[in-house]
Motif scaffolding. Structure first.
Motif: not given
Length: 350
Positions: A284-295
């Motif tokens: 799901h790499d394309d859907a992963i939001p940037p840091y720090p949201i995914q963190h």
């Protein structure tokens, strides 16, 4: 480097954030003659102040505090439904509900005020360049400043900004990449290639980081022009480390093929030991939001996994040479590294 920082040995304990670098670990390295570093990137001002005072109760020697720069706070995030849906399987296994609000990362300004007020000897940072105003305030307070570079261009930017030392972070290093000027695929430069080019470009001491685990690595880094070395993974399994026991076990049993670069835990590329979460969420790499949201989105999963001892769902940060680590006390690690350097140098002298 040793003269500038007032330490006996040019060995820096890497500032691993997230509770790994306890005051006990920082003090143990400092008392053995190295430079202990508190990874304070995720800590609020009160926690940093408390940790600094605890370190000072354990050692009278210099130490460093590390923070993250150039990163926005995680405000209300849009478009996270897709990635939350992908992570629902893990929350269901762990008995969790999806988070409804993001906490956000601590404010850098508040962290830096504590460093100034507590008169910390060295402030190190990663993910960007500290502003000129803060650099001036830190220098005026007698605090040395060290930035992190993963390319020659980044090192030059740090030198132009006026830092006192630069960490050259090779692709072998564990944890988050300090990259801030180039795409990660163009900044994955191995330490042996990166270090001499950085040394030739800048006129401040350069600290080598990435894959260094013993005296051979230290001597090699010094031969390539480094003024010192920074080791993180080597200290991760130490009894003073705050790493989870499962994390320590994974590091101690790792091989040269165990680690991968991933964004799935934090939204920022980081090197860690491959596990189920990385393998499945990479789809799901394309859907992963940037840091720090995914963190922030994975915080509850990582904490619950740690509480349950589920290593397959934890972020197990480690460098490519993790298999060379041991579980000795931190002071013994520093002493051993120094003895190994002397042995290597004697052998080279014939």
């Amino acid at each position: 480097m040793t003269r500038a920082l007032g330490v006996a040995l040019p060995i820096v304990q890497g500032p691993m954030a997230g509770g790994v670098t306890t005051p006990q670990l920082v003090a143990a390295v400092a008392n053995a003659g190295g430079l202990g570093s508190l990874g304070a990137g995720y800590m609020d001002a009160a926690a940093i102040r408390s940790a600094i005072r605890e370190i000072r109760a354990l050692t009278g020697r210099p130490f460093a505090v590390n923070v993250f720069v150039g990163e926005p706070r995680a405000e209300a995030a849009s478009g996270v439904d897709k990635i939350n849906e992908a992570m629902h399987v893990y929350r269901r296994e762990l008995g969790l509900e999806a988070p409804t609000q993001l906490k956000g990362v601590p404010l850098l300004e508040e962290q830096l005020r504590v460093v100034l007020e507590e008169r910390v000897p060295l402030l190190s940072f990663t993910f960007g360049v500290l502003s000129a105003a803060w650099l001036q305030q830190l220098h005026s307070a007698g605090c040395s400043v060290m930035g992190t570079a993963t390319t020659v261009r980044e090192a030059a930017a740090l030198a132009d900004a006026g830092v006192d030392l630069i960490v050259a972070q090779g692709a072998e290093a564990g944890g988050h990449r300090g990259t801030f000027l180039a795409p990660v695929d163009r900044s994955m430069v191995g330490l042996m290639a990166l270090l001499p080019q950085v040394v030739d470009q800048v006129r401040v001491p350069v600290v080598a980081a990435g894959g260094i685990m013993d005296g051979r690595g230290i001597v090699a880094a010094l031969a390539l022009g480094a003024a010192g070395v920074q080791l993180g993974t080597a200290f991760l399994p130490c009894p003073e480390s705050g790493a989870h026991p499962k994390h320590k076990d994974a590091v101690l049993s790792a091989t040269d093929e165990s680690t991968v670069l991933t964004r799935v835990f934090s939204g920022k590329p980081a090197r860690g030991i491959a596990n189920r979460f990385i393998a499945e969420m990479s789809r799901h790499d394309d859907a992963i939001p940037p840091y720090p949201i995914q963190h922030e989105l994975t915080t509850d999963i990582r904490r619950a996994a740690a509480a349950a001892g589920r290593a397959e769902l934890m972020s197990l940060w480690a460098g490519q040479a993790a298999g060379m680590s041991s579980s000795r006390p931190a002071g013994e690690v520093v002493t051993s590294l120094n003895a190994q350097v002397e042995t290597v140098l004697r052998r080279l002298r014939g």
